[in-house]
Scaffold this active site. Structure first.
Site, PDB file in Angstrom:
ATOM      1  CE  LYS A  13      -1.902  -0.874   4.170  1.00  0.00           C
ATOM      2  NZ  LYS A  13      -1.338  -2.469   3.853  1.00  0.00           N
ATOM      3  NE  ARG A  88      -5.255  -1.233   9.921  1.00  0.00           N
ATOM      4  CZ  ARG A  88      -3.987  -0.682   8.932  1.00  0.00           C
ATOM      5  NH1 ARG A  88      -4.436   0.429   8.749  1.00  0.00           N
ATOM      6  NH2 ARG A  88      -2.243  -1.919   9.441  1.00  0.00           N
ATOM      7  NE  ARG A 127       8.077  -2.333   5.970  1.00  0.00           N
ATOM      8  CZ  ARG A 127       6.637  -2.324   6.390  1.00  0.00           C
ATOM      9  NH1 ARG A 127       5.676  -1.979   5.234  1.00  0.00           N
ATOM     10  NH2 ARG A 127       5.859  -2.597   7.041  1.00  0.00           N
ATOM     11  NE  ARG A 160       6.099  -0.915  10.311  1.00  0.00           N
ATOM     12  CZ  ARG A 160       4.931  -0.359   9.526  1.00  0.00           C
ATOM     13  NH1 ARG A 160       4.787   0.200   8.847  1.00  0.00           N
ATOM     14  NH2 ARG A 160       3.748  -1.012  10.331  1.00  0.00           N
ATOM     15  NE  ARG A 171       1.720  -4.509  11.320  1.00  0.00           N
ATOM     16  CZ  ARG A 171       2.884  -5.003  10.656  1.00  0.00           C
ATOM     17  NH1 ARG A 171       3.931  -5.402  11.049  1.00  0.00           N
ATOM     18  NH2 ARG A 171       2.997  -3.916   9.469  1.00  0.00           N
TER      19      ARG A 171
HETATM   20  P1  AP5 Z   1       5.034  -1.395   1.692  1.00  0.00           P
HETATM   21  O1  AP5 Z   1       4.040  -0.207   0.615  1.00  0.00           O
HETATM   22  O2  AP5 Z   1       6.126  -0.818   3.145  1.00  0.00           O
HETATM   23  O3  AP5 Z   1       3.781  -2.654   2.272  1.00  0.00           O
HETATM   24  P2  AP5 Z   1       2.588  -2.061   2.848  1.00  0.00           P
HETATM   25  O4  AP5 Z   1       1.188  -2.660   2.649  1.00  0.00           O
HETATM   26  O5  AP5 Z   1       2.213  -0.376   3.748  1.00  0.00           O
HETATM   27  O6  AP5 Z   1       2.602  -2.373   4.641  1.00  0.00           O
HETATM   28  P3  AP5 Z   1       2.953  -1.383   6.326  1.00  0.00           P
HETATM   29  O7  AP5 Z   1       3.291  -2.659   7.154  1.00  0.00           O
HETATM   30  O8  AP5 Z   1       2.943   0.013   6.553  1.00  0.00           O
HETATM   31  O9  AP5 Z   1       0.925  -1.249   6.818  1.00  0.00           O
HETATM   32  P4  AP5 Z   1      -0.127  -1.788   8.268  1.00  0.00           P
HETATM   33  O10 AP5 Z   1      -1.091  -1.932   7.457  1.00  0.00           O
HETATM   34  O11 AP5 Z   1       0.722  -3.357   8.276  1.00  0.00           O
HETATM   35  O12 AP5 Z   1       0.958  -0.941   8.856  1.00  0.00           O
HETATM   36  P5  AP5 Z   1       0.032   0.384   8.788  1.00  0.00           P
HETATM   37  O13 AP5 Z   1       1.427   1.574   9.220  1.00  0.00           O
HETATM   38  O14 AP5 Z   1      -0.426   0.604   7.964  1.00  0.00           O
HETATM   39  O15 AP5 Z   1       5.782  -2.774   1.290  1.00  0.00           O
HETATM   40  C1  AP5 Z   1       6.156  -3.886   2.810  1.00  0.00           C
HETATM   41  C2  AP5 Z   1       7.605  -4.273   1.869  1.00  0.00           C
HETATM   42  O16 AP5 Z   1       7.941  -4.643   0.372  1.00  0.00           O
HETATM   43  C3  AP5 Z   1       8.703  -2.995   1.536  1.00  0.00           C
HETATM   44  O17 AP5 Z   1       9.792  -3.319   2.190  1.00  0.00           O
HETATM   45  C4  AP5 Z   1       8.568  -3.019  -0.170  1.00  0.00           C
HETATM   46  O18 AP5 Z   1       9.800  -2.501  -0.403  1.00  0.00           O
HETATM   47  C5  AP5 Z   1       8.667  -4.357  -0.701  1.00  0.00           C
HETATM   48  N1  AP5 Z   1       7.483  -4.347  -1.352  1.00  0.00           N
HETATM   49  C6  AP5 Z   1       6.552  -3.963  -1.876  1.00  0.00           C
HETATM   50  N2  AP5 Z   1       5.919  -3.641  -2.771  1.00  0.00           N
HETATM   51  C7  AP5 Z   1       6.522  -5.000  -3.202  1.00  0.00           C
HETATM   52  C8  AP5 Z   1       6.108  -6.027  -5.283  1.00  0.00           C
HETATM   53  N3  AP5 Z   1       5.319  -5.851  -5.149  1.00  0.00           N
HETATM   54  N4  AP5 Z   1       7.167  -7.045  -4.718  1.00  0.00           N
HETATM   55  C9  AP5 Z   1       8.386  -6.895  -3.663  1.00  0.00           C
HETATM   56  N5  AP5 Z   1       8.183  -5.981  -2.434  1.00  0.00           N
HETATM   57  C10 AP5 Z   1       7.482  -4.928  -2.608  1.00  0.00           C
HETATM   58  O19 AP5 Z   1      -0.226   0.023  10.677  1.00  0.00           O
HETATM   59  C11 AP5 Z   1       0.569  -0.218  11.569  1.00  0.00           C
HETATM   60  C12 AP5 Z   1      -0.095  -0.182  12.560  1.00  0.00           C
HETATM   61  O20 AP5 Z   1      -0.937   0.661  13.661  1.00  0.00           O
HETATM   62  C13 AP5 Z   1      -1.393  -1.755  13.027  1.00  0.00           C
HETATM   63  O21 AP5 Z   1      -1.133  -3.017  12.809  1.00  0.00           O
HETATM   64  C14 AP5 Z   1      -2.286  -0.592  13.926  1.00  0.00           C
HETATM   65  O22 AP5 Z   1      -1.695  -1.248  15.142  1.00  0.00           O
HETATM   66  C15 AP5 Z   1      -2.182   0.827  13.714  1.00  0.00           C
HETATM   67  N6  AP5 Z   1      -3.127   1.424  12.773  1.00  0.00           N
HETATM   68  C16 AP5 Z   1      -2.914   2.026  11.868  1.00  0.00           C
HETATM   69  N7  AP5 Z   1      -4.358   2.528  11.039  1.00  0.00           N
HETATM   70  C17 AP5 Z   1      -5.492   2.335  12.085  1.00  0.00           C
HETATM   71  C18 AP5 Z   1      -6.685   2.019  12.404  1.00  0.00           C
HETATM   72  N8  AP5 Z   1      -7.162   3.064  10.958  1.00  0.00           N
HETATM   73  N9  AP5 Z   1      -7.251   1.650  12.935  1.00  0.00           N
HETATM   74  C19 AP5 Z   1      -6.367   1.213  14.375  1.00  0.00           C
HETATM   75  N10 AP5 Z   1      -5.225   0.874  14.081  1.00  0.00           N
HETATM   76  C20 AP5 Z   1      -4.245   1.346  12.507  1.00  0.00           C
END
Ligand code: AP5
Ligand code: ZN
Length: 219
Positions: A13, A88, A127, A160, A171
């Site tokens: 994402k 979410r 990552r 992270r 997650r």
């Molecule tokens: P990357 O693009 O970084 O992945 P992402 O989908 O953005 O993953 P996140 O871990 O950031 O999402 P998340 O939903 O867990 O975390 P968030 O910060 O929202 O890609 C991942 C890796 O793969 C990278 O190294 C990249 O280079 C590589 N890559 C990308 N595309 C690729 C491809 N095609 N091929 C190969 N490699 C590739 O949430 C974190 C925490 O915050 C949650 O657990 C929760 O506690 C809290 N939180 C956030 N939002 C809310 C909400 N709305 N409600 C409640 N809690 C929340």
């Protein structure tokens, strides 16, 4: 364009959001990035959120809804925005509808990325993240130009805290139990665009571009 990004942790994402933000000239609002910044600064929100994030659980809805309410009112969202990580849960989706109704706006598209389960864990545990601008890197698929430094600002890259195998699996479980079902909340409106997120970043980027140009449809 008001766009929602869905997909399990590690589905890309944040990676695709960078391209889309330039393409559509809209801000990327990552709730995870905002929360991590609050944790770092030890704000009241950060102190409350930290314990949930460490476990890989969701932060309570009322905190998240207030955060987004405040964020989408800012001037940079007047021409559209992209929400990466919100909503979410069903209550978050309902609250977002009410917020947008009250300012005469609506969601235009929901992009949902699908990636195989084992690939997700590999992407997350390998990552590297920039603590300064939140750009992400991967040694095989998206390496930084200079070893361990961010291409954009030269900051030293970090892992992270929630990118260990156990928390990454938790997650993913939370995503499939609590977030994935809310696609059904949006499907009747014909907004959902589903894209295969497996394969090289550039290939996924091309698929996303084509999918968003057409009418919403299943992959
Ligand atoms: P990357 O693009 O970084 O992945 P992402 O989908 O953005 O993953 P996140 O871990 O950031 O999402 P998340 O939903 O867990 O975390 P968030 O910060 O929202 O890609 C991942 C890796 O793969 C990278 O190294 C990249 O280079 C590589 N890559 C990308 N595309 C690729 C491809 N095609 N091929 C190969 N490699 C590739 O949430 C974190 C925490 O915050 C949650 O657990 C929760 O506690 C809290 N939180 C956030 N939002 C809310 C909400 N709305 N409600 C409640 N809690 C929340
Ligand atoms: Zn950076």
């Amino acid at each position: 364009m008001n766009l929602l990004l869905f997909g399990p942790p590690g589905s890309g994402k944040g990676t695709q959001a960078q391209f889309l933000s330039v393409e559509y000239r809209i801000p990327q609002i990552s709730t995870g990035d905002i929360l991590r910044d609050d944790v770092k600064r030890a704000t009241p929100l950060g102190r409350q959120a930290e314990v949930f994030m460490k476990r890989g659980d969701l932060v309570p809805d009322e905190l998240m809804v207030e955060m987004i309410r405040e964020r989408i009112r800012r001037a940079d969202c007047s021409g559209g925005f992209m929400l990466d990580g919100f909503p979410r849960t069903v209550p978050q989706a309902e609250a977002l509808d009410q917020m947008l109704d009250s300012i005469g706006q609506r969601i235009d598209r929901l992009l949902s990325l699908h990636v195989d389960a084992e690939e997700l864990v590999t992407r997350l545990t390998e990552r590297w993240t920039c603590p300064s601008c939140s750009l992400t890197y991967h040694p095989a698929s998206n390496p930084p130009r200079d070893d361990q430094r961010c291409d954009a600002d030269g900051a030293g890259l970090i892992r992270r805290e929630d990118d260990n195998a156990e928390t990454a699996r938790r997650r993913a479980q939370v995503y499939f139990e609590r977030t994935y079902p809310i696609l059904d909340f949006y499907r009747p409106r014909g907004l959902v665009v589903e894209v295969d997120g497996n394969g090289p970043i550039q290939e996924v980027r091309n698929r996303v571009k084509v999918a968003l140009q057409g009418e919403p449809r299943a992959a």
